[in-house]
Each structure stands twice: as C-alpha cells, then as structure tokens.
Design a protein around this motif. Structure first.
Motif, mmCIF file in Angstrom:
data_model
loop_
_atom_site.group_PDB
_atom_site.id
_atom_site.type_symbol
_atom_site.label_atom_id
_atom_site.label_comp_id
_atom_site.label_asym_id
_atom_site.label_seq_id
_atom_site.Cartn_x
_atom_site.Cartn_y
_atom_site.Cartn_z
ATOM 1 N N ARG A 60 9.378 53.922 -32.205
ATOM 2 C CA ARG A 60 8.306 52.927 -32.105
ATOM 3 C C ARG A 60 7.713 52.623 -33.480
ATOM 4 N NH1 ARG A 60 6.691 50.409 -27.556
ATOM 5 N NH2 ARG A 60 4.651 49.486 -27.722
ATOM 6 N N ALA A 61 7.555 53.688 -34.281
ATOM 7 C CA ALA A 61 6.958 53.504 -35.602
ATOM 8 C C ALA A 61 7.833 52.595 -36.457
ATOM 9 C CB ALA A 61 6.772 54.863 -36.280
ATOM 10 N N ILE A 62 9.146 52.707 -36.299
ATOM 11 C CA ILE A 62 10.061 51.911 -37.132
ATOM 12 C C ILE A 62 10.225 50.497 -36.583
ATOM 13 C CG2 ILE A 62 12.458 51.696 -37.895
ATOM 14 C CD1 ILE A 62 12.558 54.770 -37.909
ATOM 15 N N ILE A 67 11.681 40.603 -23.296
ATOM 16 C CA ILE A 67 11.328 41.970 -22.926
ATOM 17 C C ILE A 67 9.996 42.330 -23.577
ATOM 18 C CG2 ILE A 67 12.062 44.377 -23.045
ATOM 19 C CD1 ILE A 67 14.942 43.116 -23.494
ATOM 20 N N GLU A 68 8.952 42.425 -22.743
ATOM 21 C CA GLU A 68 7.648 42.854 -23.254
ATOM 22 C C GLU A 68 7.519 44.347 -23.002
ATOM 23 O OE1 GLU A 68 5.419 40.896 -24.680
ATOM 24 O OE2 GLU A 68 6.092 38.855 -24.190
ATOM 25 N N LEU A 69 7.642 45.144 -24.058
ATOM 26 C CA LEU A 69 7.476 46.584 -23.882
ATOM 27 C C LEU A 69 5.992 46.910 -23.851
ATOM 28 C CD1 LEU A 69 10.241 47.860 -26.307
ATOM 29 C CD2 LEU A 69 10.284 47.828 -23.831
ATOM 30 N N PRO A 70 5.601 47.880 -23.001
ATOM 31 C CA PRO A 70 4.195 48.253 -22.938
ATOM 32 C C PRO A 70 3.687 48.708 -24.313
ATOM 33 C CG PRO A 70 5.459 49.394 -21.254
ATOM 34 C CD PRO A 70 6.436 48.685 -22.129
ATOM 35 N N ARG A 71 2.432 48.367 -24.620
ATOM 36 C CA ARG A 71 1.868 48.863 -25.876
ATOM 37 C C ARG A 71 0.514 49.508 -25.604
ATOM 38 N NH1 ARG A 71 1.989 43.184 -29.063
ATOM 39 N NH2 ARG A 71 3.690 42.468 -27.751
ATOM 40 N N GLY A 72 -0.076 50.071 -26.633
ATOM 41 C CA GLY A 72 -1.400 50.653 -26.527
ATOM 42 C C GLY A 72 -1.442 51.808 -25.545
ATOM 43 N N VAL A 73 -2.492 51.781 -24.711
ATOM 44 C CA VAL A 73 -2.724 52.890 -23.786
ATOM 45 C C VAL A 73 -1.562 53.038 -22.804
ATOM 46 C CG1 VAL A 73 -4.251 53.792 -22.006
ATOM 47 C CG2 VAL A 73 -5.206 52.604 -23.989
ATOM 48 N N LEU A 74 -1.048 51.896 -22.335
ATOM 49 C CA LEU A 74 0.031 51.935 -21.347
ATOM 50 C C LEU A 74 1.278 52.598 -21.934
ATOM 51 C CD1 LEU A 74 0.420 51.076 -18.465
ATOM 52 C CD2 LEU A 74 1.418 48.924 -19.261
ATOM 53 N N PHE A 75 1.564 52.285 -23.209
ATOM 54 C CA PHE A 75 2.696 52.914 -23.896
ATOM 55 C C PHE A 75 2.479 54.422 -23.994
ATOM 56 C CE2 PHE A 75 4.082 54.601 -28.053
ATOM 57 C CZ PHE A 75 5.448 54.601 -27.825
ATOM 58 N N GLY A 76 1.289 54.807 -24.482
ATOM 59 C CA GLY A 76 0.986 56.231 -24.643
ATOM 60 C C GLY A 76 1.046 56.973 -23.321
ATOM 61 N N ALA A 77 0.494 56.323 -22.272
ATOM 62 C CA ALA A 77 0.428 56.983 -20.970
ATOM 63 C C ALA A 77 1.822 57.190 -20.399
ATOM 64 C CB ALA A 77 -0.430 56.163 -20.016
ATOM 65 N N SER A 78 2.682 56.145 -20.494
ATOM 66 C CA SER A 78 4.004 56.276 -19.882
ATOM 67 C C SER A 78 4.884 57.234 -20.669
ATOM 68 C CB SER A 78 4.679 54.906 -19.749
ATOM 69 O OG SER A 78 4.709 54.265 -21.004
ATOM 70 N N ALA A 79 4.812 57.188 -22.003
ATOM 71 C CA ALA A 79 5.675 58.061 -22.797
ATOM 72 C C ALA A 79 5.161 59.495 -22.819
ATOM 73 C CB ALA A 79 5.791 57.520 -24.226
ATOM 74 N N GLY A 80 3.823 59.648 -22.759
ATOM 75 C CA GLY A 80 3.248 60.981 -22.932
ATOM 76 C C GLY A 80 2.901 61.694 -21.640
ATOM 77 N N LEU A 81 3.085 61.015 -20.506
ATOM 78 C CA LEU A 81 2.637 61.576 -19.221
ATOM 79 C C LEU A 81 3.207 62.978 -18.964
ATOM 80 C CD1 LEU A 81 0.915 60.695 -16.812
ATOM 81 C CD2 LEU A 81 3.007 59.992 -15.665
ATOM 82 N N GLY A 82 4.503 63.153 -19.214
ATOM 83 C CA GLY A 82 5.146 64.432 -18.932
ATOM 84 C C GLY A 82 4.541 65.556 -19.755
ATOM 85 N N LEU A 123 13.662 53.885 -26.124
ATOM 86 C CA LEU A 123 14.716 54.168 -27.102
ATOM 87 C C LEU A 123 15.763 53.062 -27.094
ATOM 88 C CD1 LEU A 123 15.336 58.012 -26.706
ATOM 89 C CD2 LEU A 123 14.167 56.836 -28.553
ATOM 90 N N PHE A 124 16.144 52.614 -25.883
ATOM 91 C CA PHE A 124 17.211 51.605 -25.786
ATOM 92 C C PHE A 124 16.711 50.223 -26.191
ATOM 93 C CE2 PHE A 124 19.860 48.463 -23.714
ATOM 94 C CZ PHE A 124 21.126 48.940 -24.006
ATOM 95 N N LEU A 125 15.610 49.788 -25.556
ATOM 96 C CA LEU A 125 15.165 48.415 -25.791
ATOM 97 C C LEU A 125 14.429 48.297 -27.113
ATOM 98 C CD1 LEU A 125 14.087 47.476 -22.180
ATOM 99 C CD2 LEU A 125 16.188 46.889 -23.368
ATOM 100 N N GLY A 126 13.823 49.395 -27.570
ATOM 101 C CA GLY A 126 13.128 49.376 -28.857
ATOM 102 C C GLY A 126 14.089 49.140 -30.000
ATOM 103 N N ALA A 127 15.363 49.506 -29.812
ATOM 104 C CA ALA A 127 16.342 49.354 -30.891
ATOM 105 C C ALA A 127 16.837 47.915 -31.002
ATOM 106 C CB ALA A 127 17.530 50.292 -30.644
ATOM 107 N N ARG A 128 16.563 47.093 -29.979
ATOM 108 C CA ARG A 128 17.005 45.688 -30.063
ATOM 109 C C ARG A 128 16.145 44.951 -31.071
ATOM 110 N NH1 ARG A 128 20.318 43.793 -26.292
ATOM 111 N NH2 ARG A 128 19.657 41.631 -26.338
ATOM 112 N N PRO A 129 16.743 44.029 -31.847
ATOM 113 C CA PRO A 129 15.937 43.280 -32.802
ATOM 114 C C PRO A 129 14.896 42.439 -32.066
ATOM 115 C CG PRO A 129 18.259 42.583 -32.854
ATOM 116 C CD PRO A 129 18.156 43.675 -31.854
#
Lengths: 306, 100
Positions: free
Chosen positions: A160-162, A229-244, A292-298
């Motif tokens: 995400r950072a890149i 493709i609108e990837l979630p950002r902000g809180v929604l991104f953090g919540a979905s990626a960090g939930l586990g 990981l998959f969709l983030g790598a798309r330009p």
C-alpha cells in the motif's frame, strides 16, 4: 501401485521445478510454477496433510500464481530472463549442498517418532475444537499464528505504501462469457469460503484456506464486474486488513487479564473464541490477498500519463 | 458390484484415452486455436468420464453430486478461459492482462 504413483508424483515435482527455473520466458516460468503448486498439493494429499494441500492449492498455486501472472504481464510476457538464473552449473552448485544438508539432517533423525502427536491428542478436549491441526494453530501455538497474521498485514502495508490507494482500471468488457461465469462462480465461492471456515473446527480447513477462497472471489468481482476498482482506504482499509491481528490481540489480552497468560482461553469458551478469531483472520486474509493482487495493478492516473 | 467396478474401469480408461489425445493435440497442433480445441474438448470429456466413473463408486448421493459439481465448475472455468485465450489470439488489442 501406490509406490509407483508416489514416485511419479515426486519425479514430476522435480521435473517441473527444474523446467520452471530454466524456462526462458517469464510466462512459461509462471505457468510451470502454478503446475508445481498443484502437483505439490497432490503430494500433501498423499502424505495425509489435507490442510496443507488445501492451503497450497488455494494460496500457493491459485492466488500466488495469479499474482505472478499479473507481475509477468506488467514486465512483458515474452521477456527473457537473466541468464544467471538459467545456468545448470549454478543450479547444481547451489542445490547440491542444500539437498545434502537436508538429507543428512533427515537421516540423523531418530527413526519413527510420533512427534508431539500424542501430547496434542491427549489435550485436544481442552482446546475447544475437534481438529488437531486447528487446535495447534489457534490454541496451543496461537502465538505463532498471530505473528503470521501480522506478517501478512506488514506485506499489505508495504504494498500500500508503494502503490497508493488510487482507483485502478478493471479489465472491462474483455469477453462476453467472463462476467457471466464469474457471476455463476461468485456465490459458490462465498459459500465454499464459509464452509471451509466452519469446517476448520472439526476437519481440514480453516481461516487461511477460507480467506484464500473469499479473497479470490473478491478479486474476481472487483476485476471483472466493476468498471474501475475502488480499493477501500482509511479506516475501512485498516479495519479489513488489520481485523485478524486485532481480534487475536484482543482475545490474547483478555486471556492475560482473566487467565493470567497471553492467549490462554478459558476452556468453556475456547471453541467460540477460536471461531471468532478464525472469522476475523479469514476476513483479513481475504482483504490482504485482494490488496496484494489489485494493489499491484497500475492505477488509472499512471496509465493515462503513460 | 462387479458390474459397477467394470463400468468405472471402462469410464476411466476412456477418460485416460481422451486426456492422452488432448495432450498429444496440445503438443502437436500447429497454432493456438487448434491447440485450444484439443485441450478443451479432450479435457472436458476426459474429466467428465473420470467423474462419471467415480460416481458409480460414490458412497452416497451427496458425494456423487459433489463430484458432478466439480466437473460443472471445471467446465465453466475451461470454457471461460478458452474464450479469453481465443479472443486474445483473434484480436491482440483485446489482451487484458498488463494492458500492453
């Protein structure tokens, strides 16, 4: 007959691995890598490790294969690979010592041992689940699994950072049957993901396998059925990626407070707590694979400027 | 039961024949579209025969239904993939991956 099958599988595995390393084009190498993953999952089935077979087929061959295909496509499919990767002498030089060391270590082991199987089975009742693999992953060695979930989170944060969070183009109206097929497969994949998650308490299956299936479904949906493709950002991104990782941490700290030990579950509630953690980890695994998959798309902007 | 085993054996041998034929076709046919034809036709029929053969060995209706579901899903994936490859061969500008 069974020995023959095993020998064929083992020989096929080595052959495909060598071919993948020596493939002159990236595309060929990736396809051979996917074939390698599928053969390997068959080997896991033969070794009686259905959990690993499921994980290898879904994550190793499936999602990683798609990830590598996407990468190869962006690099250019026919691109020649560096010669250094293809030289036979180098391969033999590096592989022989490693193979030798593994061989020596294997033969140095004390014959047939049950490992920790007896200990795990003896205390399976306290774990809250009936499947020994799940008991080890989510209870007896929960700490290791928690750290694995954090590794996945770190990978997602790195990507995400890149790559940023700008919208990506979908693949558009590539062909008529594709959206229809995806629409047929999606509900089945979601049911399958839920089933694998639920089944993990009594039989092979569990959070990572369920997450891989759900993640693949999410990738297909976003890639094929959405114009952008609108990837979630902000809180929604953090919540979905960090939930586990968060769910693991909360349950772990509750254990520390109530039972005096990090990640120690009260026996009566262990089954429910494990299911909750698995649900959270499955959601995070799915989200991680999608990012990981969709983030790598330009992104759309990069493509316009290009 | 011996009759069922016999039916299974015939199905599996026929399946092996179609898989072999499809593989030879992939290796020997000259262009992408013919190779695709060999792969999809033989694969679908081969897998279908494997499934049919195993259905006769299934312990319950549920197991048989799951086997058939595997085949149907493979058909959907194979048909979709073949269509994507074929349209990419027919018109390179429609290539999707990597948007080259």
């Amino acid at each position: 007959m069974e020995t023959l099958l095993d020998l064929l599988l083992a020989a096929g595995l080595v052959l495909v691995a060598v071919r993948a390393i020596h493939a002159p084009a990236l595309f060929t190498a990736v396809v051979l890598y996917i074939a390698f993953g599928l053969l390997l999952s068959l080997v896991w089935v033969r070794l009686g490790a259905a959990d690993l077979a499921l994980a290898e087929a879904a994550i190793g061959a499936g999602v990683t294969g798609a990830l590598l295909l996407e990468t190869a496509a962006q690099l250019g499919f026919g691109k020649e690979r560096p010669m250094a990767l293809r030289g036979i002498p180098l391969l033999v030089l590096t592989a022989l010592p490693v193979a030798g060391a593994v061989g020596v270590a294997t033969f140095a082991l004390a014959g047939e041992t049950a490992g920790l199987k007896e200990t795990v089975l003896a205390r399976l009742q306290e774990s809250g689940v009936e499947h020994p693999v799940t008991a080890v992953l989510l209870n007896f060695r929960g700490y290791d699994t928690w750290l694995e979930v954090i590794v996945l989170l770190a990978a997602v944060l790195g990507v995400r950072a890149i790559t940023g969070s700008a919208a990506r183009p979908g693949i558009g109206p590539a062909s008529a049957p594709l959206p229809r097929s995806v629409a047929v497969v999606l509900p089945l994949a979601i049911v399958m993901g839920g089933y694998l998650l639920w089944r993990g308490t009594t039989a092979p299956g569990g959070a990572f396998q369920a997450g891989a299936v759900l993640g693949s479904a999410g990738i297909l949906y976003l890639l094929v059925l959405r114009p952008t493709i609108e990837l979630p950002r902000g809180v929604l991104f953090g919540a979905s990626a960090g939930l586990g990782a968060i769910a693991f941490l909360v349950v772990g700290m509750a254990g520390l407070a109530l039972e005096g030990e990090f990640l120690e579950y009260p026996t009566s509630a262990a089954g429910l707590l494990i299911l909750l953690i698995e649900l959270a980890v499955a959601i995070s695994t799915a989200a991680a694979l999608i990012f990981l998959f969709l983030g790598a798309r330009p992104s759309v902007r990069e493509e316009r400027s290009a | 039961m011996i009759l069922l085993d016999l039916v299974t054996a015939v199905c599996l041998i026929a399946a092996a024949f179609f898989f072999l034929g499809g593989t030879v076709g992939v290796l020997r046919f000259p262009d992408s579209l013919s190779r695709l034809h060999a792969l999809t036709k033989a694969d679908n029929l081969g897998l279908g025969l494997v499934v049919l053969g195993l259905v006769f060995q299934a312990s319950s209706f549920l197991v048989a239904a799951k086997l058939v579901l595997v085949w149907v899903l493979a058909l959907v994936a194979s048909a979709t993939g073949a269509n994507l490859i074929a349209s990419s061969v027919a018109d390179p500008s429609r290539r999707t991956a990597g948007s080259e």
